[in-house]
Write a protein that holds these residues in place. Structure first.
Motif, short mmCIF file in Angstrom:
data_model
loop_
_atom_site.label_atom_id
_atom_site.label_comp_id
_atom_site.label_asym_id
_atom_site.label_seq_id
_atom_site.Cartn_x
_atom_site.Cartn_y
_atom_site.Cartn_z
N MET A 12 16.47 0.67 -3.99
CA MET A 12 16.96 1.27 -2.76
C MET A 12 18.08 2.29 -2.96
O MET A 12 18.76 2.64 -2.01
CB MET A 12 17.41 0.19 -1.77
CG MET A 12 16.34 -0.83 -1.42
SD MET A 12 14.81 -0.08 -0.84
CE MET A 12 15.29 0.40 0.79
N ASN A 13 18.31 2.76 -4.16
CA ASN A 13 19.27 3.82 -4.38
C ASN A 13 18.47 5.09 -4.63
O ASN A 13 18.01 5.34 -5.75
CB ASN A 13 20.19 3.50 -5.56
CG ASN A 13 21.30 4.52 -5.73
OD1 ASN A 13 21.16 5.67 -5.33
ND2 ASN A 13 22.39 4.10 -6.34
N SER A 14 18.27 5.89 -3.61
CA SER A 14 17.38 7.05 -3.72
C SER A 14 17.89 8.09 -4.72
O SER A 14 17.09 8.74 -5.39
CB SER A 14 17.14 7.67 -2.35
OG SER A 14 18.34 8.19 -1.82
N ARG A 15 19.20 8.27 -4.84
CA ARG A 15 19.72 9.25 -5.79
C ARG A 15 19.40 8.84 -7.22
O ARG A 15 18.93 9.65 -8.02
CB ARG A 15 21.24 9.41 -5.61
CG ARG A 15 21.83 10.48 -6.53
CD ARG A 15 23.34 10.60 -6.35
NE ARG A 15 24.04 9.35 -6.48
CZ ARG A 15 24.38 8.78 -7.64
NH1 ARG A 15 24.08 9.36 -8.77
NH2 ARG A 15 25.03 7.64 -7.67
N ASP A 38 0.81 -1.21 0.00
CA ASP A 38 0.00 0.00 0.00
C ASP A 38 0.85 1.28 0.00
O ASP A 38 0.33 2.37 0.17
CB ASP A 38 -0.98 0.00 1.19
CG ASP A 38 -0.27 0.07 2.53
OD1 ASP A 38 0.96 -0.11 2.58
OD2 ASP A 38 -0.96 0.32 3.53
N ASP A 39 2.15 1.14 -0.21
CA ASP A 39 3.04 2.31 -0.26
C ASP A 39 2.73 3.15 -1.50
O ASP A 39 2.29 2.64 -2.52
CB ASP A 39 4.50 1.88 -0.29
CG ASP A 39 4.97 1.33 1.05
OD1 ASP A 39 4.16 1.23 1.98
OD2 ASP A 39 6.16 0.99 1.14
N ASP A 76 2.38 3.76 -8.53
CA ASP A 76 3.16 3.20 -9.64
C ASP A 76 4.62 3.62 -9.50
O ASP A 76 5.02 4.70 -9.94
CB ASP A 76 2.60 3.68 -10.98
CG ASP A 76 3.33 3.08 -12.16
OD1 ASP A 76 4.17 2.17 -11.96
OD2 ASP A 76 3.06 3.51 -13.29
N PHE A 77 5.42 2.74 -8.91
CA PHE A 77 6.84 3.02 -8.68
C PHE A 77 7.70 2.66 -9.89
O PHE A 77 8.90 2.85 -9.87
CB PHE A 77 7.36 2.28 -7.45
CG PHE A 77 6.94 2.92 -6.15
CD1 PHE A 77 7.74 3.86 -5.54
CD2 PHE A 77 5.75 2.56 -5.54
CE1 PHE A 77 7.37 4.45 -4.35
CE2 PHE A 77 5.36 3.14 -4.34
CZ PHE A 77 6.17 4.09 -3.74
N MET A 96 15.77 9.41 -7.95
CA MET A 96 15.46 10.81 -8.20
C MET A 96 15.94 11.24 -9.59
O MET A 96 15.31 12.06 -10.25
CB MET A 96 16.05 11.71 -7.12
CG MET A 96 15.41 11.54 -5.76
SD MET A 96 13.62 11.82 -5.73
CE MET A 96 12.98 10.16 -5.85
N GLU A 97 17.04 10.67 -10.05
CA GLU A 97 17.50 10.95 -11.41
C GLU A 97 16.46 10.44 -12.42
O GLU A 97 16.14 11.13 -13.39
CB GLU A 97 18.86 10.31 -11.67
CG GLU A 97 19.99 11.00 -10.93
CD GLU A 97 21.32 10.26 -11.00
OE1 GLU A 97 21.40 9.17 -11.61
OE2 GLU A 97 22.31 10.78 -10.43
N LYS A 98 15.91 9.26 -12.15
CA LYS A 98 14.86 8.72 -13.02
C LYS A 98 13.61 9.60 -12.96
O LYS A 98 12.94 9.82 -13.97
CB LYS A 98 14.52 7.28 -12.64
CG LYS A 98 15.57 6.28 -13.08
CD LYS A 98 15.21 4.88 -12.70
CE LYS A 98 14.14 4.33 -13.60
NZ LYS A 98 13.88 2.89 -13.37
N LEU A 99 13.29 10.11 -11.78
CA LEU A 99 12.14 11.00 -11.63
C LEU A 99 12.31 12.26 -12.49
O LEU A 99 11.40 12.65 -13.22
CB LEU A 99 11.95 11.39 -10.16
CG LEU A 99 10.94 12.50 -9.89
CD1 LEU A 99 9.53 12.04 -10.24
CD2 LEU A 99 11.02 12.95 -8.45
N ILE A 100 13.48 12.88 -12.41
CA ILE A 100 13.73 14.09 -13.19
C ILE A 100 13.67 13.78 -14.69
O ILE A 100 13.08 14.55 -15.47
CB ILE A 100 15.08 14.74 -12.81
CG1 ILE A 100 15.06 15.19 -11.34
CG2 ILE A 100 15.42 15.90 -13.73
CD1 ILE A 100 14.03 16.25 -11.01
#
Length: 149
Positions: A102-105, A76-77, A94-95, A108-112
């Motif tokens: 588990m590599n947050s950096r 449910d995350d 939808d992740f 975030m690069e993928k998010l941008i």
């Protein structure tokens, strides 16, 4: 002979896609697009990032991962993208667009990259208000409003 032509065509198309793809890197709290800084980044913790405009150092985007008050149950995350200057919030489960083990950096690069592809952020790191609304319509699942507490 036909195999060689197909292989050549495949390599040409693959090479062009790599040539036109944009490289996004987060390094030393800087978001770099093809080597040029477009945003400032701040890692608050593993589950939260903030992004700031280069023009006026204003926080324009905040990413936060939510566990929906069930830390051991991960199905449910969801995550929240809060476009602060546009007063727009997008919540999604939808992740697949940002997941990076588990590599947050890297996530975030993928998010941008995703926001650039959707033209929510332009190559100068500025938000496009119309595209923010389109992005919300496409991806927002409105999780908070439909969750019973």
């Amino acid at each position: 002979m036909k195999t060689k032509k197909l292989l050549t065509l495949f390599l040409l198309i693959s090479g062009l896609s790599f040539y036109f793809s944009q490289e996004v890197v987060i390094k030393d709290d800087k978001v770099l697009l093809d080597g040029k800084q477009i945003l400032k980044a701040e890692k608050i913790n593993v589950l939260q990032y903030s992004f700031y405009s280069m023009k006026d150092d204003e926080e324009i985007l905040m990413f936060r991962q939510m566990d929906n008050e069930t830390p051991k149950y991960m199905d449910d995350d969801y995550y929240v993208l809060n476009f602060l200057t546009e007063k727009t919030k997008v919540e999604s489960t939808d992740f697949t667009k940002i997941l990076n083990f588990m590599n947050s950096r890297k996530a975030m690069e993928k998010l941008i990259k995703w926001l650039l592809k959707e033209r929510v952020i332009n190559n100068d790191g500025e938000l496009n208000p119309e595209r923010v609304q389109t992005f919300k319509e496409k991806y927002d699942e409105n999780i908070t409003d439909r969750t019973f507490r």
